[in-house]
Design an enzyme around this catalytic site. Structure first.
Site, PDB file in Angstrom:
ATOM      1  N   SER A  26       0.799  -1.222   0.000  1.00 50.64           N
ATOM      2  CA  SER A  26       0.000   0.000   0.000  1.00 50.64           C
ATOM      3  C   SER A  26       0.833   1.274   0.000  1.00 50.64           C
ATOM      4  CB  SER A  26      -0.928   0.010   1.218  1.00 50.64           C
ATOM      5  OG  SER A  26      -0.191  -0.203   2.415  1.00 50.64           O
ATOM      6  N   HIS A  66      -0.997   5.802   6.601  1.00 52.21           N
ATOM      7  CA  HIS A  66      -0.381   5.735   5.279  1.00 52.21           C
ATOM      8  C   HIS A  66      -0.067   7.154   4.807  1.00 52.21           C
ATOM      9  CE1 HIS A  66      -2.057   1.674   5.317  1.00 52.21           C
ATOM     10  NE2 HIS A  66      -1.257   1.396   4.306  1.00 52.21           N
TER      11      HIS A  66
END
Length: 262
Positions: A27, A232
Site C-alpha cells: 500500500s 499511510h
C-alpha cells in the site's frame, strides 16, 4: 486486502527514454491513503498520487507497469505481481515487509490496547522482522532478479510514524516511541536484505523527518475513514517524501547501470 492480478500500463512524457519501469509492492507503493484511486484497481487502491505514477509522469518511459497492491506481502508480491517483470525490465521499485510483520494488527493493538499490550505486540513484530523476514525478503528479491535480470531495483523503506512531542492527541508517547522503534528495526532489516541482493536501498525516514504525525505538518494520515487509509502517506507524503527519495535513488541506480554497460 485481497491481491488482484491486474496492473496498469502507460507511457509518460519527459526525460528517461529507454526505461521499462515496473512498480511492485504494498500500500505504501500503491498509494493507499493518497486518494484519486483507479476504479479498475479495486481493493489494490492504486492512486494517481502514488509516487510511481508521479515519477512516470515526469520521465519518458518506454513502458510502465503499476502492479503494487494494498495489503501485499512478500508472498503475494511473489504470487501476484512478478508477472509484470521480464528481461526487458530496466527499473523496479518496491516497498514490502510491513504487512509480513503484521502492520495492521500492530497498529490496531496499539491504538486500542494498553501501553504494555502495545509494547508486547511491537516486540513480537520486531522478533519476526529480525528472524523470519530476512529469509522472505531474500527469496523475493532473488525471484525479482531472476525474472528481471537486467533491471536496477530500488527498495524503498517506510517512514517513522510520529514526531515525539510533549502533547499530541491520540495514543501516548510510550506507544509512539515503540512504533518508531519498530520502523527503525524494519528499515535496518530491509536495508540489509537489499544490500545482500545488490539492490539500491532508499531510506525515506529522512525525507519524512519533521512531517510525521504530531509534527504539525503531517504527511501521514492518522486514523481515517475508510480505516485502511490510516497510517499511510497522504498525497503530499508521496509527492514530497517518496517521490524525491525514489527520484534520487533511481537516478543513481540507472547511472550505475549505464556505467556498467559502457
Amino acid at each position: 486486502m485481497a491481491l488482484t492480478a491486474g496492473s496498469l500500463m502507460w507511457s509518460a512524457p519527459a526525460s528517461a527514454a529507454g526505461i521499462n519501469y515496473v512498480a511492485l509492492g504494498d500500500s505504501y507503493s500503491s498509494g493507499t491513503g493518497a486518494g484519486s484511486y483507479d476504479p479498475a484497481s479495486g481493493s489494490c487502491k492504486r492512486s494517481a498520487n502514488a509516487y510511481p505514477n508521479l515519477w512516470a509522469a515526469q520521465n519518458a518511459t518506454d513502458s510502465y507497469k503499476f502492479a503494487a497492491c494494498s495489503g501485499a506481502t512478500t508472498a503475494t508480491v511473489s504470487s501476484g505481481q512478478l508477472g509484470s517483470l521480464s528481461s526487458s525490465t530496466t527499473l523496479v521499485s518496491i516497498t514490502v515487509g510491513g504487512n509480513d510483520a503484521g502492520f495492521s494488527d500492530v497498529m490496531q493493538t496499539c491504538v486500542l490496547g494498553s501501553n504494555s499490550t502495545c509494547q508486547n505486540r511491537v516486540a513480537q513484530a520486531e522478533n519476526y522482522m529480525r528472524n523470519t523476514l530476512p529469509g522472505r525478503l531474500d527469496s523475493l528479491y532473488g525471484q525479482i532478479r531472476s525474472k528481471a535480470p537486467n533491471a536496477r531495483v530500488v527498495v524503498l523503506g517506510y517512514p517513522r510514524l510520529y514526531t515525539i512531542v510533549d502533547w499530541c492527541a491520540g495514543i501516548g508517547n510510550t506507544k509512539r516511541i515503540a512504533l518508531n522503534g519498530a520502523a527503525d528495526t524494519l528499515a535496518g532489516v530491509t536495508r540489509q536484505a537489499a544490500e545482500r541482493a545488490g539492490f539500491t536501498w532508499s531510506d525515506v525516514r529522512d525525507e519524512f523527518a519533521g512531517h510525521e504525525l504530531c509534527s504539525g505538518d503531517d504527511w501521514l494520515n492518522a486514523v481515517t475513514i475508510p480505516i485502511e487509509s490510516s497510517y499511510h502517506p497522504t498525497a503530499r507524503g508521496h509527492r514530497l517524501g517518496y517521490l524525491p527519495a525514489f527520484t534520487a535513488s533511481a537516478k543513481t541506480a540507472l547511472k550505475s547501470s549505464a556505467k556498467s554497460k559502457a
